[in-house]
Design a protein around this motif. Sequence first.
Motif, mmCIF file in Angstrom:
data_model
loop_
_atom_site.group_PDB
_atom_site.id
_atom_site.type_symbol
_atom_site.label_atom_id
_atom_site.label_comp_id
_atom_site.label_asym_id
_atom_site.label_seq_id
_atom_site.Cartn_x
_atom_site.Cartn_y
_atom_site.Cartn_z
ATOM 1 N N ILE A 70 43.501 22.794 80.454
ATOM 2 C CA ILE A 70 42.875 22.512 79.164
ATOM 3 C C ILE A 70 43.613 23.261 78.058
ATOM 4 O O ILE A 70 43.955 22.712 77.003
ATOM 5 C CB ILE A 70 41.387 22.919 79.176
ATOM 6 C CG1 ILE A 70 40.625 22.191 80.290
ATOM 7 C CG2 ILE A 70 40.745 22.657 77.818
ATOM 8 C CD1 ILE A 70 40.604 20.691 80.156
ATOM 9 N N ILE A 71 43.880 24.539 78.301
ATOM 10 C CA ILE A 71 44.625 25.354 77.337
ATOM 11 C C ILE A 71 46.033 24.806 77.158
ATOM 12 O O ILE A 71 46.525 24.638 76.037
ATOM 13 C CB ILE A 71 44.673 26.822 77.806
ATOM 14 C CG1 ILE A 71 43.282 27.473 77.681
ATOM 15 C CG2 ILE A 71 45.699 27.619 77.007
ATOM 16 C CD1 ILE A 71 43.204 28.872 78.259
ATOM 17 N N SER A 72 46.703 24.508 78.262
ATOM 18 C CA SER A 72 48.090 24.047 78.194
ATOM 19 C C SER A 72 48.206 22.691 77.517
ATOM 20 O O SER A 72 49.172 22.433 76.788
ATOM 21 C CB SER A 72 48.686 23.983 79.608
ATOM 22 O OG SER A 72 48.678 25.260 80.212
ATOM 23 N N ALA A 73 47.225 21.812 77.745
ATOM 24 C CA ALA A 73 47.240 20.485 77.119
ATOM 25 C C ALA A 73 47.114 20.617 75.607
ATOM 26 O O ALA A 73 47.837 19.953 74.845
ATOM 27 C CB ALA A 73 46.119 19.626 77.690
ATOM 28 N N PHE A 74 46.186 21.445 75.151
ATOM 29 C CA PHE A 74 46.038 21.672 73.707
ATOM 30 C C PHE A 74 47.324 22.256 73.136
ATOM 31 O O PHE A 74 47.814 21.822 72.085
ATOM 32 C CB PHE A 74 44.861 22.613 73.446
ATOM 33 C CG PHE A 74 44.427 22.659 72.006
ATOM 34 C CD1 PHE A 74 43.313 21.966 71.577
ATOM 35 C CD2 PHE A 74 45.139 23.397 71.063
ATOM 36 C CE1 PHE A 74 42.911 21.999 70.239
ATOM 37 C CE2 PHE A 74 44.759 23.438 69.732
ATOM 38 C CZ PHE A 74 43.643 22.736 69.320
#
Length: 385
Positions: A242-246
């Motif tokens: 989730i963090i990496s996608a953002f």
Amino acid sequence: MIPFNKPFIIGKELKYIEEAVKSGKISGDGIFTKKCQEFFQNRYSFSKVLLTTSCTDALEMAAILCDIKEGDEVIVPSYTFVSSANAFALRGAKLVFADSCSDNPNVDPEEIDRLITDKTKVIVPVHYAGVACDMEAIMSLAEKYNLFVVEDAAQAIDSYYTFSDGTKKALGSIGHFGSFSFHETKNIIAGEGGMLVINDERFFERAEIIREKGTNRSAFFRGEVNKYGWVDIGSSFLPSEIISAFLYGQLEHLEEIQARRIAIWDRYYDGLKYLAEEGFLQLPLIPDYASNNAHMFYMVCRSYEERTALIQFMKEQDIHPVFHYLSLNKSDYFLKDNMEVDIINSDYFTDCLLRLPFYYDLNEEQIDKIVNEIKEFYKIESNFS
């Protein structure tokens, strides 16, 4: 109201989060984590990149990789965030605080040189406001005394140092390790999130193991071992997808983000230059060897009392500037076991430095309002001086 900071969405951040969820894997080291790591390695020529849950975690990994033991001395700026020191305190290090330069908040290499002993193991330069410390001088000291250098580049994404021979290198790529932050106050954001850059290939394999809870899980997934297990100390330093996608949604617009931030920085500087020339305040100094990534815009007031009065005045106009670090040599934690000492320049910036609102969506009208209110404050002040 004009807040100090405001998170923003610029591209496909939400779409990529949805893709990550639909992929069936939102734990660490998925497709978006790999895309982010490849982006940084390709753009900045970092030797090896590992995303982490925070810059704090990246620093803690670096402390483990430096094999810090009880009693080892680590030289850290006094004027920095607690994570710069805490990562090494957790390993039992003795913290030795170095003063800032007299004309900017970065650590003074001459102070570092003065503080080195036979117990010194690591130097931690912190690139304040994304502006480079004098890395040529610091690396020279590290080579002379056989020390590790861990660059705290939390604020320094897309910022560079130019060596005396003309070579230009990205901050975070010069020391043995570099650590970065993607906290919501940074140039490129993911809410939380960080990155460890490993520039010494001796530590590539162990860094992966430490990040994966002390296991050789990464090697297993690459097919290099037929099973994985506990082989070293470590912790869970992986960010979720989730963090990496953002984060990846932001990285696709890095140049646009940086151009906007530089425009904001320049407008502040041009608007406040007159007050600096008249001696009311100091503006940021960018040394010849450093680039400006426009991480923040700060000004330095003439006294603690003046800064306090200015903050109150600005809040009455619905504008919210903030001060920054409290010198770590004056912190409650440090003073439990150490005598209070004055670290002159660090204490000065603690008392007098003021950060102005700075975020991607800040518009020209708001910047001009902030500048004009600061001018109004000093107009009032000059009437009483």
